[in-house]
Design an enzyme around this catalytic site. Structure first.
Site, PDB file in Angstrom:
ATOM      1  CB  CYS A 296      -1.254  -0.338   1.621  1.00 37.78           C
ATOM      2  SG  CYS A 296      -0.235   0.423   2.840  1.00 37.78           S
TER       3      CYS A 296
ATOM      4  NE  ARG B 216       3.916   1.363  -1.582  1.00 38.00           N
ATOM      5  CZ  ARG B 216       4.901   1.112  -1.621  1.00 38.00           C
ATOM      6  NH1 ARG B 216       6.126   0.973  -2.397  1.00 38.00           N
ATOM      7  NH2 ARG B 216       5.344  -0.090  -0.643  1.00 38.00           N
TER       8      ARG B 216
ATOM      9  CD1 TRP C 252      -2.416  -5.808  -2.443  1.00 41.21           C
ATOM     10  CD2 TRP C 252      -4.261  -5.011  -3.805  1.00 41.21           C
ATOM     11  NE1 TRP C 252      -3.436  -6.193  -3.509  1.00 41.21           N
ATOM     12  CE2 TRP C 252      -3.556  -5.889  -4.150  1.00 41.21           C
ATOM     13  CE3 TRP C 252      -4.954  -3.457  -3.993  1.00 41.21           C
ATOM     14  CZ2 TRP C 252      -4.705  -6.323  -5.341  1.00 41.21           C
ATOM     15  CZ3 TRP C 252      -5.065  -4.148  -5.429  1.00 41.21           C
ATOM     16  CH2 TRP C 252      -5.283  -5.543  -6.411  1.00 41.21           C
TER      17      TRP C 252
ATOM     18  CG  ASN D  25       3.625  -0.627   2.853  1.00 42.91           C
ATOM     19  OD1 ASN D  25       4.344  -0.845   2.930  1.00 42.91           O
ATOM     20  ND2 ASN D  25       2.658  -2.504   2.296  1.00 42.91           N
ATOM     21  N   GLY D  26       2.581  -3.337   5.213  1.00 43.98           N
ATOM     22  CA  GLY D  26       3.106  -4.239   5.593  1.00 43.98           C
ATOM     23  C   GLY D  26       2.329  -5.683   6.399  1.00 43.98           C
TER      24      GLY D  26
ATOM     25  CD  GLU E 213       2.778 -18.235 -17.674  1.00 37.85           C
ATOM     26  OE1 GLU E 213       2.188 -17.851 -17.527  1.00 37.85           O
ATOM     27  OE2 GLU E 213       3.191 -16.888 -16.871  1.00 37.85           O
TER      28      GLU E 213
ATOM     29  CE  LYS F  89       3.276 -14.167 -18.999  1.00 35.78           C
ATOM     30  NZ  LYS F  89       2.107 -14.110 -17.951  1.00 35.78           N
TER      31      LYS F  89
ATOM     32  CD  GLU G 114       0.305 -12.379 -21.283  1.00 33.55           C
ATOM     33  OE1 GLU G 114      -0.666 -12.240 -20.876  1.00 33.55           O
ATOM     34  OE2 GLU G 114       0.947 -13.206 -20.880  1.00 33.55           O
TER      35      GLU G 114
ATOM     36  CG  HIS H  94       3.017 -38.086 -30.184  1.00 29.74           C
ATOM     37  ND1 HIS H  94       3.300 -39.178 -31.275  1.00 29.74           N
ATOM     38  CD2 HIS H  94       3.579 -38.191 -28.971  1.00 29.74           C
ATOM     39  CE1 HIS H  94       3.662 -40.759 -29.700  1.00 29.74           C
ATOM     40  NE2 HIS H  94       4.275 -39.812 -28.241  1.00 29.74           N
TER      41      HIS H  94
ATOM     42  CE  LYS I 275      -2.251  -7.427 -13.506  1.00 31.54           C
ATOM     43  NZ  LYS I 275      -1.784  -8.680 -14.327  1.00 31.54           N
TER      44      LYS I 275
END
Ligand code: GLU
Length: 594
Positions: A2, A27, A71, A97-98, A467, A471, A474, A490, A589
Site C-alpha cells: 500500500c 501500490r 491494498w 504498510n506490511g 507459461e 508470456k 502476449e 506426435h 488485465k
C-alpha cells in the site's frame, strides 16, 4: 502493499496528502484515508480512491498529517479497516504498510488490558501498543511497540499535541522527502516529486523523527546520518521505480513478493501450518480450476501435489468446466484467480457450490467476488499488478501452492524440513536470475527475429514451458507454443525447421535424460535450440546452440527460477521488437466476460 504518506510544514496538509496518495495508487487503492492533527486528531477514510476522497472529505484543518492508500491483507476493504487507525482516545494515529504476523496474540492481550478494537486489521494493534507504552516520549513508545511486533512494516505515527511525525521500517520501504520549512515521509519517491526531489532513504531498522525544520534518524536508540539523494526521475518514471516498464519492475519485485507471500505462513522453526489440521482430513483428490497464467500455476500445483501427497489431481480450465452433478465428495476444490473477478472462474465456483462442494480460492484481491463466494480464501499478497502480462502474481500463486501443499499432514517430515530450507532461499535464487538478466538480453535479441517458437519441458516444468510461451506471445506477438517435450514427435515435428527455434527447459530431475533425447531429436531436424539449464550442467552445452543458466535449486522449486528467466526472455524480446509491453493489444488485465 500500500502507499503511506506524512506531511509536516506550514501549508494545509489535507490537499497535499491527497495529492501524494494519488501518486501512490499504483501500490494499492481499495480504500484510503487521512488523519490531520490539531488539539485532537481528525480522521477521514473510506472505500474510495484518493480523488473521490478529495471530493467527499470535509476540509480538515492543520499542517501536520498522515495518509494511506490501501491494498488489504487483513480484513476486507471497508471504512473500519481503512487506515489511519487510532488508539482508544483517538490521540494517536498510524498508517502502516506490511503485515504484522503476531497481531492476534497481541490483540487478545490488549483486549484483556481494556483496549477496544474496531477493525479486523493487523495494523490496529500498533496505535494501541504505542498508547500502552506512552509515558510522555513518543519515540520511546514507538520503539517499545515495535519491540513487541513481528512481521513487516513501514509506519508513520501521528500524535495530537506532538509537533512531529515518527516513522519506522522493517522489510517495507520508506523515504523522507526534504522540503523548505516542510518535510515528507512516504512509501516511495513518486508520492513527493511534485514538492521536492531531495530524498533520504531509510534503511532496515531505522526510525525517523521528522519536524518541519529537522530530520533525526535513530537506530537502536543512537542518532545516525543518512545521505541525501537528488532524484532526477519524472513521476511516471518513479512510479515504475526507474524501470522502463511496469512489467520489468514487477519481474524485479518477485524476491519481495515471495517473502511477503510466505511471511507468517512458513517458518523453519515451526514447520507446521494451522491449515493442515483443518483441511486435509478425508481428502482423496483435488480439483483445481483456473484460466490463463493462473492455469499454469494450477498445473504446476498438480505435479507438486501428486509428488508430495500422492492423491490424484484434476486441473481444468474454468471456461471448460462442466459439472453434470457428479458427486465431488472427498474432493478438495480450489480456484486460482489473480483478480478474483474472472467471469469464467466465478461461473465455475457457483456451479461447484450448487453441487455442494466447498471451494478454496487463491486470489490477489481481498474482498473480490471470488473471495466472497469461496468458503475459504488464501491471499497471494503480490500487491497490485499493473502490467497486463502476469508475472509477480503467478509467482505468488506458486508460493501459496507450495505452502498450502506443504501444510498437509501427509507430507513426509524430513522432506518437509528440506523443502522449507529450500523455500527460504527462493528470494535470493530469484535475485540471482535477475542479476544475470543482462545475459538473457542477448538470447532475446536473437529470438526477436523469428516468427514461431516452441517451448518444451517435461514433468513439473511442462507448465512453465506453457507459461513461457504464453508470456512470449502476449507481449512480443511472436507465435509461441508450449509443448510437453515427449509430444513433439506426435505432430509438431512437421513444423521444425532452421527458422523455428526451440526453448528447452532442462531440469535436474528424473526427466533429465529424456529431455536430452528429445533435444537430440530436435537437433536432427535442424531447429536452433536454446536450453534453460542449471549452473554446473556440463553436458547440455555440447548439445544445444546456446544455454541460459539458472541457479541450482531443489528440483521441486525449479519452476520458480525457470519462470523468472522466461519472463525476462519474453520481456527483452518484446522490447527488441518495439511492442507496447505493459498494455498488449486486445488484452485486458481483468477478464470479466465469459
Ligand atoms: N496489513 C495492513 C492491512 O491489511 C496493511 C496492508 C498493506 O500494506 O497493503 O490493512
Amino acid at each position: 502493499m500500500c502507499g503511506i504518506i506524512g506531511y509536516i510544514g506550514e501549508r494545509q496538509a489535507h490537499p497535499i496528502l491527497l495529492g501524494c496518495l494519488k501518486r501512490l495508487e499504483y501500490r494499492g487503492y481499495d480504500s484510503c484515508g487521512i488523519a490531520i492533527a490539531g488539539n485532537s486528531i481528525n480522521v477521514y477514510k473510506n472505500t474510495v480512491r484518493a480523488e473521490e476522497l478529495r471530493k467527499a472529505a470535509p476540509q480538515l484543518d492543520g499542517t501536520l498529517g498522515i495518509g494511506h492508500t490501501r491494498w488489504a491483507t487483513h480484513g476486507q476493504p471497508s471504512q473500519a479497516n481503512a487506515h489511519p487507525h487510532c488508539d482508544c482516545d483517538g490521540k494517536i494515529a498510524v498508517v502502516h504498510n506490511g503485515i504484522i504476523t503476531n497481531f492476534q496474540g497481541l490483540k487478545q492481550k490488549l483486549i484483556h488490558e481494556g483496549h477496544k478494537f474496531i477493525s479486523e486489521t493487523d495494523t490496529e494493534i500498533i496505535p494501541h501498543l504505542i498508547e500502552k507504552y506512552y509515558r510522555g516520549d513518543l519515540e520511546r513508545a514507538v520503539e517499545a511497540a515495535l519491540d513487541d511486533i513481528e512481521g513487516s512494516y513501514a509506519i508513520i505515527v501521528l500524535m495530537a499535541s506532538e509537533d512531529k511525525l515518527v516513522a519506522a521500517r522493517k522489510d517495507s520501504p520508506l523515504i523522507i522527502g526534504l522540503g523548505d520549512r516542510e518535510n515528507f515521509i512516504a512509501s516511495d519517491v513518486p508520492a513527493i516529486l511534485d514538492y521536492t526531489n531531495r530524498v533520504i532513504y531509510l534503511e532496515e531498522g531505522d526510525m525517523g523523527v521528522v519536524t518541519k525544520d529537522n530530520i533525526k534518524i535513530r537506530r537502536d536508540g543512537i542518532e545516525i546520518n543518512r545521505e541525501e539523494h537528488k532524484i532526477s526521475w519524472s513521476v511516471d518514471e518513479a512510479q515504475r521505480g526507474g524501470y522502463e516498464h511496469f512489467m520489468l519492475k514487477e519481474i524485479h519485485e518477485q524476491p519481495r513478493v515471495i517473502r511477503d507471500t510466505l511471511v507468517g505462513r512458513v517458518s523453519v522453526a515451526e514447520p507446521t501450518v494451522d491449515l493442515a489440521a483443518m483441511r486435509d482430513k478425508g481428502i482423496e483428490s483435488m480439483l483445481i480450476l483456473a484460466c490463463g497464467t493462473s492455469y499454469h500455476a494450477a498445473l504446476t500445483g498438480k505435479y507438486i501435489i501428486e509428488e508430495l501427497l500422492r492423491i490424484p489431481v484434476r486441473v481444468e480450465l474454468a471456461s471448460e468446466f462442466i459439472c453434470y452433478g457428479q458427486t465431488l465428495t472427498g474432493t478438495e476444490a480450489i480456484v486460482i484467480t489473480q483478480s478474483g473477478e474472472t467471469a469464467d472462474i466465478l461461473r465455475a465456483m457457483r456451479r461447484l457450490k450448487e453441487v455442494g462442494c466447498q471451494v478454496l480460492a487463491i486470489t490477489n484481491v481481498v474482498g473480490s467476488t471470488a473471495s466472497r463466494i469461496a468458503d475459504q480464501t488464501i491471499y497471494t499478497r503480490a500487491g497490485p499488478e499493473i502490467s497486463v502480462a502476469a508475472t509477480k502474481s503467478f509467482m505468488a500463486q506458486l508460493m501459496v501452492l507450495y505452502w498450502l501443499i506443504m501444510s498437509y499432514s501427509k507430507v513426509d517430515s524430513r522432506r518437509l524440513a528440506s523443502m522449507l530450507l529450500a523455500l527460504r532461499q527462493m528470494p535470493s535464487k530469484v535475485q540471482q536470475v535477475l542479476n544475470n538478466g543482462y545475459k538473457i538480453l542477448e538470447h532475446a535479441n536473437n529470438l526477436s527475429g523469428y516468427d514461431n517458437v516452441f517451448f518444451i519441458a517435461r514433468g513439473i516444468n511442462f507448465p512453465i514451458a506453457l507459461e513461457g510461451a504464453l508470456k512470449l506471445k502476449e507481449i512480443s506477438y511472436i507465435h509461441a507454443e508450449g509443448y510437453a517435450a515427449g509430444e513433439l514427435k506426435h505432430g509438431p515435428f512437421a513444423l521444425l525447421r532452421s527458422d523455428t527455434p526451440v526453448i528447452a527447459i532442462v531440469a535436474q530431475d528424473n526427466t533429465y535424460e529424456a529431455m536430452l533425447t528429445n533435444i537430440r531429436e530436435i537437433k536432427a531436424r535442424s531447429s536452433p535450440v536454446i536450453a534453460l539449464a542449471e549452473e554446473g550442467d556440463e553436458v547440455i552445452g555440447g548439445l544445444v546452440d546456446s544455454v541460459i543458466t539458472v541457479p541450482q535449486v531443489d528440483a521441486i522449486f525449479s519452476p520458480v527460477v525457470n519462470t523468472v528467466a522466461l519472463q525476462l526472455l519474453a520481456y527483452y524480446t518484446a522490447k527488441q521488437r518495439g511492442c507496447p509491453i505493459d498494455f498488449p493489444r486486445n488484452l485486458a488485465k481483468s477478464v470479466t466476460v465469459e
